[in-house]
Design an enzyme around this catalytic site. Structure first.
Site, PDB file in Angstrom:
ATOM      1  N   ASP A 180       0.851  -1.196   0.000  1.00  7.66           N
ATOM      2  CA  ASP A 180       0.000   0.000   0.000  1.00  7.66           C
ATOM      3  C   ASP A 180       0.893   1.256   0.000  1.00  7.66           C
ATOM      4  OD1 ASP A 180      -3.095   0.685   0.450  1.00  7.66           O
ATOM      5  OD2 ASP A 180      -1.953   2.104   1.633  1.00  7.66           O
ATOM      6  N   TYR A 309      -3.637  11.056   1.245  1.00  4.37           N
ATOM      7  CA  TYR A 309      -4.261  10.971  -0.075  1.00  4.37           C
ATOM      8  C   TYR A 309      -4.371  12.357  -0.699  1.00  4.37           C
ATOM      9  CZ  TYR A 309      -5.612   6.095   0.639  1.00  4.37           C
ATOM     10  OH  TYR A 309      -5.584   4.736   0.829  1.00  4.37           O
ATOM     11  N   HIS A 364      -4.533  -7.741   0.480  1.00  4.58           N
ATOM     12  CA  HIS A 364      -3.827  -6.472   0.524  1.00  4.58           C
ATOM     13  C   HIS A 364      -2.996  -6.301   1.791  1.00  4.58           C
ATOM     14  CE1 HIS A 364      -3.272  -2.324  -0.770  1.00  4.58           C
ATOM     15  NE2 HIS A 364      -3.622  -1.895   0.425  1.00  4.58           N
TER      16      HIS A 364
END
Length: 389
Positions: A180, A309, A364
């Site tokens: 990630d 983000y 993930h």
């Protein structure tokens, strides 16, 4: 704290923080849910009620604290930001230094079950030659690193923090590992200071077609199917990314004020991104999910975590083409990974991929979901670099 200081740290949350959490859980105002909605609209109501009931009445935070405190932790300041990190020296003197970096919406809680096997393999039935000295930072803005203090703290700055941290700890050459955001941070480290990295290992990899006009050219049928799956995934599952890349502050009010809101937002990703067959508890126990959620709750860092983000993908901040990485690279593809990048695409960034392994199970959050398989694969990758470091 002085810029160069490194101080021991222990997780010790005041009783009043836990009492406040319990009070908020008791006063939850629950939303409605359509009949037979399941998880189609987001986190399913009956599952979340059961998780939060466990959180309120059965989850033992002090036992969780003991798990966090079982390994040495430290705090320092780099680039104006506070940095919490684990630093576990192996008892094996020829252990290889390793820095491993988590992502979103994870934390160092993902690594609690791998720190022991990585640093002391003999104690876990392994070979002493597979030992690592492990550094596992909380990305600034996450967990005990606390909220970031400045605008513009992005992946490049996080990579510089990691590089400076390893220098401060006295490591000149080491392995970097990540998934990630940790993959992007580790990759940026390799691009910035390749001479520092013995090798790079990832369980999340990006790339792009050599010919954007013909993106599927040269791909196998399996890879073409993966690209189609990813396009469908992005269409239905990327709402969170758009919100966090544009208006994270607006979302943060609810998630910072409501533990149920925070749990709903975070646990939905663990369900969607794991190899759980639709039942998240086949991959993670309630206590594991809550240990991770608690690191956001007790530190108030969901806002700064989401800000990563915004700083990387928000308006006017779209990431430029990634720099080429020539460091020897290994990739472990876990089948439920949300970015099944074709190897030919990854080769456009990572020009020296020396190992590409398709794992039998997992998703993930690889180290969290499949700790034994993750450790075994990382050990196998690093063995060929030990003698020449």
């Amino acid at each position: 704290m002085a810029e160069e200081a490194v101080q021991p740290f222990r997780c010790d949350v005041p009783d009043e923080v836990i009492a406040d959490l319990h009070d908020r859980l008791d006063r939850t105002r629950w939303p409605d849910q359509l009949p037979d909605a399941d998880w189609d609209y987001g986190t399913e109501l009956s599952f979340l009620r059961a998780l939060c009931d466990h959180w309120r009445h059965d989850f033992d935070w002090r036992a969780a604290e003991a798990r966090f405190n079982a390994f040495p932790q430290f705090m320092t300041e780099i680039d104006g930001e506070q940095v919490h990190f684990y630093h576990i020296r192996s008892p094996e003197p020829d252990a290889v230094p390793l820095i491993i970096t988590h992502g979103y919406p994870g934390s160092v809680a993902e690594f609690l079950d791998i720190l022991g096997p990585l640093t002391d393999p003999v104690a876990y039935g392994g070979n002493r030659r597979d030992a690592f000295h492990v550094v596992a930072p909380s990305i600034p803005g996450y967990g005990f690193s606390g909220p970031t203090r400045q605008r513009g703290f992005n992946i490049a700055r996080a990579a510089k923090v990691n590089l400076r941290l390893m220098e401060r700890l006295g490591y000149d050459r080491y392995i970097a590992q990540g998934g990630d955001w940790g993959s992007g941070i580790s990759t940026a480290m390799a691009a910035m200071q390749p001479e520092r990295l013995i090798a790079l290992h990832l369980n999340f990899i990006v790339g792009f077609p050599a010919d954007p006009a013909n993106p599927l050219e040269g791909l196998t049928e399996k890879e073409k199917a993966a690209v189609a799956w990813k396009e469908n995934y992005d269409l239905h599952e990327h709402g969170y990314r758009i919100i966090q890349s544009t208006k994270p502050q607006s979302l943060a009010y609810g998630l910072t004020d409501s533990p149920v809101g925070l749990a709903a937002w975070v646990v939905e990703k663990f369900k969607t991104w794991s190899d759980c067959g639709g039942n998240v508890e086949t991959s993670f126990s309630k206590d594991q999910l809550l240990e991770n959620i608690m690191l956001y709750w007790v530190t108030g860092t969901i806002n700064s975590a989401m800000r990563l983000y915004y700083e990387g993908n928000g308006p006017g901040r779209a990431p430029s083409q990634l720099a080429k990485v020539n460091v020897p690279t290994g990739y472990a593809f876990f089948p439920a990974e949300i970015r099944p990048t074709p190897r030919a695409w990854a080769n456009q960034i990572y020009t020296n991929i020396v190992r590409w392994t398709e794992m039998p199970k997992g998703g993930h959050f690889a180290a969290f979901e499949q700790p034994t398989a993750f450790v075994d694969e990382l050990r196998a990758f690093v063995r060929e670099f030990r003698s020449g470091r």
